[in-house]
Design an enzyme around this catalytic site. Structure first.
Site, short mmCIF file in Angstrom:
data_model
loop_
_atom_site.label_atom_id
_atom_site.label_comp_id
_atom_site.label_asym_id
_atom_site.label_seq_id
_atom_site.Cartn_x
_atom_site.Cartn_y
_atom_site.Cartn_z
N GLU A 199 0.84 -1.21 0.00
CA GLU A 199 0.00 0.00 0.00
C GLU A 199 0.87 1.26 0.00
O GLU A 199 0.57 2.25 0.68
CB GLU A 199 -0.94 0.00 1.21
CG GLU A 199 -1.81 -1.25 1.29
CD GLU A 199 -2.91 -1.20 2.35
OE1 GLU A 199 -3.14 -0.11 2.92
OE2 GLU A 199 -3.51 -2.24 2.60
C1 XIL Z 1 -8.70 3.08 2.68
C2 XIL Z 1 -9.26 3.46 1.33
O1 XIL Z 1 -8.27 3.95 0.50
C3 XIL Z 1 -10.32 4.52 1.50
O2 XIL Z 1 -10.97 4.75 0.25
C4 XIL Z 1 -11.34 4.10 2.55
O3 XIL Z 1 -12.14 5.18 2.86
C5 XIL Z 1 -10.67 3.69 3.84
O4 XIL Z 1 -9.71 2.69 3.56
N1 XIL Z 1 -4.99 0.46 5.13
C6 XIL Z 1 -5.75 -0.42 4.41
C7 XIL Z 1 -6.69 0.09 3.40
O5 XIL Z 1 -5.56 -1.64 4.52
O6 XIL Z 1 -7.83 -0.70 3.26
C8 XIL Z 1 -7.11 1.54 3.65
O7 XIL Z 1 -7.83 1.99 2.52
C9 XIL Z 1 -5.89 2.39 3.91
C10 XIL Z 1 -5.14 1.90 5.12
#
Ligand code: XIL
Length: 370
Positions: A275
């Site tokens: 991520e």
């Molecule tokens: C985030 C998304 O990007 C947003 O659109 C949503 O509102 C909240 O979640 N860690 C994770 C992801 O594992 O699922 C998260 O994604 C960001 C932090």
């Protein structure tokens, strides 16, 4: 240690060479001729991809084209989470994930699902689930979702299961699944996923393990212990995912990061950076300065990560600042109201120094054996 201090003179010289190249490569026209990140990754036996939401790809052809050009894998940013996918106990709302799946197929991208088990963004009806119904509900969920998207590149099976603040000796976070199923729920989720699709690669994914502050270090120990215990329980975990929501203000030590990743690699896991993005809330307002800090930090961190040969993929959490999740979440939004610049492409879909940092790091990586 300040990010800029990492690695001494050689590293600074390399960075300024990178900066010069990035300036040359940054105008829209020349960027279009640059080799996309997916291809740079492929040449090294690596994967590159990004998270996306179906409506952005559907409504914005220029963004969709940039996504298909840069990415080898599409990650479901939002719509495969329980909240959006399971409006009621009986229903699966597959439409949006179907659209992402079709986009991936149409453009020859791998599909990475996120996430089968996570404590956040759960539907409200889960609060009323009786403990004895939990296993059946989890099993049906995993079975039906994996059957609909067979042979996906990979899935986040369990996301963020560790939280030391909850005070358990095993480090597990208090969640609805832990309460209903006990601490073996993590292994059970992987067993169910493997049974549902023997081909897709199964990931344990976590965050807050990227730096050298006390909390990160303690969490690293707990995450490695969880991975070790999953190995001992014969849980079919293929991949350890390190989220890498980076923050240049936090203390970074490349050798310590390498040591941590080595620990997971020695247990037999492949590692994905799952991520990647940069938290720029507290960075200078000036766009060029901010972009430089973001890129330098990301490059230093990513170079250390990719020096571990079992790191096989880099996925960013969004591709362009045009759809940057950090503008949506309160704790991440800048106080001066300026939009985040923490993703590789800017609002006009042009590559920023962060893009160049990823490109250079991929170019410099040792080729991976498959
Ligand atoms: C985030 C998304 O990007 C947003 O659109 C949503 O509102 C909240 O979640 N860690 C994770 C992801 O594992 O699922 C998260 O994604 C960001 C932090």
């Amino acid at each position: 240690m300040k990010p800029g201090a990492v690695g001494g003179v050689g590293r600074r010289a390399a960075l300024s060479a990178g900066a010069a190249l990035s300036v040359a490569g940054l105008s829209g026209e020349s960027a279009a001729t640059e080799l996309p990140l997916r291809e740079r990754a492929r040449r090294k036996g690596l994967l590159f991809g990004a998270a996306a939401r179906s409506f952005n790809l559907r409504d914005d052809p220029a963004y969709a084209a940039a996504f298909a050009r840069e990415c080898g894998v599409l990650v479901t940013e939002w719509e495969a989470k329980w909240g959006p996918l399971r409006p009621t106990r009986e229903e699966f709302s597959f439409g949006a994930v179907d659209a992402l799946w079709q986009f991936a197929r149409r453009h020859g991208l791998g599909f990475r699902g996120h996430a089968l088990v996570w404590h956040e963004h759960m539907p409200r009806w889960i609060a009323g689930m009786e403990n004895r119904a939990a296993r059946g509900i989890l099993e049906e969920h995993i079975r039906r979702v994996l059957a609909r998207y067979p042979r996906a590149q990979s899935w986040d099976v369990v996301n963020e299961a560790i939280d030391l603040k909850d005070g358990r000796a095993d480090g597990l976070r208090q969640t609805v699944w832990l309460r209903a199923l006990g601490p073996t729920y993590v292994r059970d989720a992987f067993v169910l996923a493997r049974a549902a699709d023997p081909h897709t690669l199964l990931t344990y994914n976590d965050y807050g393990i990227e730096y050298e502050d006390r909390d990160s270090r303690a969490k690293r120990v707990a995450v490695l212990r969880l991975l070790e215990s999953l190995r001992q329980q014969d849980a079919p975990v293929d991949v350890f995912g390190v989220q890498a929501h980076l923050n240049p203000a936090r203390p970074f030590d490349p050798a310590a990061l390498r040591g941590f990743l080595r620990g997971a690699a020695e247990m037999g896991f492949d590692i994905y950076i799952t991520e990647l993005d940069v938290h720029d809330r507290d960075l200078p307002a000036d766009g060029a300065r901010r972009d430089r800090i973001v890129a330098d930090h990301a490059q230093a961190w990513l170079e250390a990560a990719l020096s571990e040969p079992r790191v096989k993929a880099v996925f960013t959490w969004g591709l362009s600042d045009r759809y940057n999740w950090r503008n949506e979440v309160e704790w991440s939004r800048r106080r001066d109201g300026l939009p985040s610049r923490g993703l590789p492409l800017d609002q006009d879909l042009q590559p920023k120094p962060f893009w160049t940092a990823i490109a250079r790091t991929l170019d410099g990586a040792e080729p991976r054996g498959r």
